[in-house]
Design a protein around this motif. Structure first.
Motif, PDB file in Angstrom:
ATOM      1  N   UNK A   1      38.593  17.031 -72.046  1.00  0.00           N
ATOM      2  CA  UNK A   1      39.359  15.970 -72.713  1.00  0.00           C
ATOM      3  C   UNK A   1      38.696  15.473 -73.988  1.00  0.00           C
ATOM      4  N   UNK A   2      37.636  16.132 -74.477  1.00  0.00           N
ATOM      5  CA  UNK A   2      36.958  15.683 -75.695  1.00  0.00           C
ATOM      6  C   UNK A   2      37.736  16.207 -76.895  1.00  0.00           C
ATOM      7  N   UNK A   3      38.349  15.281 -77.654  1.00  0.00           N
ATOM      8  CA  UNK A   3      39.220  15.625 -78.778  1.00  0.00           C
ATOM      9  C   UNK A   3      38.857  14.729 -79.964  1.00  0.00           C
ATOM     10  N   UNK A   4      38.801  15.335 -81.173  1.00  0.00           N
ATOM     11  CA  UNK A   4      38.602  14.589 -82.416  1.00  0.00           C
ATOM     12  C   UNK A   4      39.963  14.343 -83.060  1.00  0.00           C
TER      13      UNK A   4
ATOM     14  N   UNK B   1      45.927  14.836 -86.926  1.00  0.00           N
ATOM     15  CA  UNK B   1      45.312  16.143 -86.708  1.00  0.00           C
ATOM     16  C   UNK B   1      44.328  16.005 -85.542  1.00  0.00           C
ATOM     17  N   UNK B   2      44.524  16.851 -84.496  1.00  0.00           N
ATOM     18  CA  UNK B   2      43.657  16.839 -83.311  1.00  0.00           C
ATOM     19  C   UNK B   2      42.803  18.099 -83.323  1.00  0.00           C
ATOM     20  N   UNK B   3      41.539  17.904 -83.047  1.00  0.00           N
ATOM     21  CA  UNK B   3      40.597  19.028 -82.951  1.00  0.00           C
ATOM     22  C   UNK B   3      40.009  19.017 -81.538  1.00  0.00           C
ATOM     23  N   UNK B   4      40.187  20.121 -80.770  1.00  0.00           N
ATOM     24  CA  UNK B   4      39.731  20.235 -79.386  1.00  0.00           C
ATOM     25  C   UNK B   4      38.377  20.944 -79.391  1.00  0.00           C
ATOM     26  N   UNK B   5      37.353  20.223 -78.963  1.00  0.00           N
ATOM     27  CA  UNK B   5      35.998  20.756 -78.980  1.00  0.00           C
ATOM     28  C   UNK B   5      35.794  21.840 -77.932  1.00  0.00           C
TER      29      UNK B   5
END
Length: 566
Positions: free
Chosen positions: A20-23, A48-52
């Motif tokens: 669930x870690x998302x920027x 804008x979502x970035x999924x680590x």
């Protein structure tokens, strides 16, 4: 690929993060609207979502009701290509204030959430300062303005009409339009009616000013001072301006003497007013002693026409005509002078002053033309002299030495006399003799000549009137020291009476004086005295030599010989 030592499985970078870690970043992109007359482009805001976990990204646009635009998920979750080489976007490539291009669309990142900021800073990435989100101009235009509640004014227009009826402020102003092409400065009278705050502008017409006598430049009306922002494109030429288009109107306090006021694009400078206006400003606004400014323009001083430097070709008067007119004309000549002095020529005999021995015996004839003030020089040919005679200088005006090039001073008849030195283009000539006409001209125009020139005439007449037989004992010097010279000669005659060299002294000087002018050079004079054993060291003879000296190197030997005659 490295293996996990515990489980024997390959190492995956995303397994160190939670699923669930998302920027999250806030961004927008601009979209053109080609088929609309109300908007040219629109601003669309996205997240804008970035999924680590697997370095994938997605782009979401918030849904706006009744927008008419498909919104929601613009780009589904996937690894997005960064360039044509095959690289993908990484969380290290994302920052505030930068542009990223995804599938041909350029997104500008303006901000991120608090978690994304802490994560990027913990990884050593320096974040740019946040920016404000761009707003869609069409959406902002459609928003309903807030209702404004205006309290009715308690100003009584009827009271103003009854109080200030027939009271008008009069101002005198000018409109200076000289900076534009064919512009000029015009005078106007501005009337301000206190009863209804209207303004009227009248143009002051002058007689024969070439303008149609229209009485009014601007009819009586209320003048707007500040318009609302949207009223700049309002068609004012066909519709009247109402209070909704004007924020502020011109009032009496806007018209001050000494200041400018801009009305309908024209800037008027108020330089005076009438006595009633002065009294009104003193009672109403406390402004006393309004100035009266002098706006009359003084004529500029005439520009002095300066001539370019003289190039040395021809006369300076002829060269100056090329600067005065486009098609040069001959300089004006003195017609009366030419008619009175026509065919009148003054001729002089001159010798060339030169260190070259061959030039000492050369003689020249100067011709001065009184009608044009021009000079010509002719050298008489001498056989077997080795020098070709003839015309030495054509007719031209000769400038005096040490005169200005721009304002030359030419030689005049008063500069020519026996013994005068004339410099012609670097050559020095000594005037030796003149003709009979010059002597008559100098006698009739004695006021033009100096005493030295007139004295040379007297000597010339004296040599002519003395007979040749007794010219040796009758040649005397005219001037203020005649008595002293005669007394000195008488003393020397008594002292040197009976000496043997008295008989041949005159013949020795006449042999060296080829022209019978009565003068010999100083160097030759002392040689003759030395050959005859004349005691030139004697004090009386020294004084006699001094009195007989003419100029620097010429001695009159007639008076000297008289001292030794008996």
């Amino acid at each position: 690929m490295a293996s996990n030592p515990v489980h024997g499985l390959p190492f995956l970078p995303g397994t160190s993060f939670n699923d669930s870690t998302v920027l999250k970043f806030d961004a927008y992109f601009q979209e053109d609207v080609p088929m609309s007359t109300e908007e040219h482009y629109r601003i669309r805001q996205v997240h804008i979502y970035y999924y680590l976990e697997d370095d994938s990204m997605s782009v979401m646009e918030p849904i706006v009701e009744n927008s008419g635009i498909p919104q929601g998920k613009l780009i589904k979750r996937q690894r997005l290509p960064k360039n044509d080489v095959g690289n993908h976007y990484h969380w290290k490539d994302l920052n505030r204030g930068i542009n990223i291009t995804i599938y041909g669309k350029t997104f500008h990142i303006v901000d991120c959430d608090h978690f994304t900021q802490e994560f990027l800073e913990s990884q050593g990435i320096e974040l740019n300062p946040p920016e404000k989100m761009a707003l869609d101009p069409y959406t902002e235009l459609r928003k309903q303005p807030l209702r404004k509640y205006v309290t009715p004014s308690d100003f009584d227009q009827l009271k103003q009409f009854l109080t200030f009826d027939k009271q008008v402020l009069r101002f005198y102003a000018i409109w200076d339009d000289t900076d534009s092409m064919f512009g000029e400065c015009r005078n106007y009278i501005i009337h301000y009616y206190l009863m209804d705050d209207t303004v009227e502008i009248r143009e002051v017409h002058e007689r024969n000013n070439g303008r149609d006598p229209f009485p009014l430049l601007m009819n009586r009306q209320r003048m707007p001072k500040i318009l609302v922002e949207n009223a700049e494109t309002f068609p004012q030429c066909v519709l009247e301006i109402s209070d909704q288009e004007v924020l502020e109107w011109y009032t009496a306090k806007d018209f001050i003497v000494g200041k400018t006021v801009t009305i309908r694009g024209r800037t008027f400078f108020i330089y005076d007013c009438d006595p009633f206006t002065r009294q009104y400003y003193k009672e109403k606004f406390g402004i006393a002693d309004l100035p009266s400014i002098d706006v009359s323009k003084k004529e500029p001083p005439p520009v002095k026409q300066e001539l370019p430097p003289y190039n040395g070709y021809g006369l300076i008067e002829d060269s100056a005509q090329n600067c005065f007119v486009l098609i040069p004309k001959a300089p004006k000549s003195d017609v009366i002078k030419m008619l009175l002095n026509d065919n009148k020529v003054l001729r002089y005999l001159a010798a060339l002053e030169s260190p070259i021995p061959e030039d000492k015996d050369r003689r020249f004839v100067f011709s001065y033309f009184l009608a044009t003030d021009m000079i010509s020089i002719f050298e008489p040919p001498v056989r077997n002299s080795g020098i070709i005679g003839g015309k030495y200088l054509g007719r031209t005006k000769v400038v005096k030495p040490n005169s200005s090039v721009d304002y030359p001073v030419y030689y005049s008849p008063s500069d020519f006399f026996i013994g005068a030195v004339i410099e012609v283009f670097g050559h020095r000539f000594i005037i030796l003799d003149t003709d009979e006409y010059v002597l008559k001209y100098m006698e009739s125009n004695a006021a033009q000549y100096s005493p030295e020139a007139l004295l040379s005439i007297q000597k010339r007449f004296q040599r002519q009137e003395s007979p040749a037989s007794d010219s040796e004992n009758k040649r005397t010097e005219e001037g203020p020291g005649v008595q002293e010279l005669e007394a000195l000669i008488d003393t020397i005659q008594k002292q040197f009476k009976g000496h043997p060299y008295k008989d041949n002294i005159c013949e020795a000087f006449q042999d060296q004086d080829k022209e019978a002018s009565g003068f010999v050079d100083k160097e030759m004079f002392f040689k003759i005295c030395d050959s005859l054993s004349i005691p030139v060291d004697d004090s009386l003879i020294k004084e006699l030599i001094r009195m007989c000296t003419h100029g620097e190197d010429r001695i009159n030997y007639f008076n000297f010989v008289r001292a030794f005659s008996h």
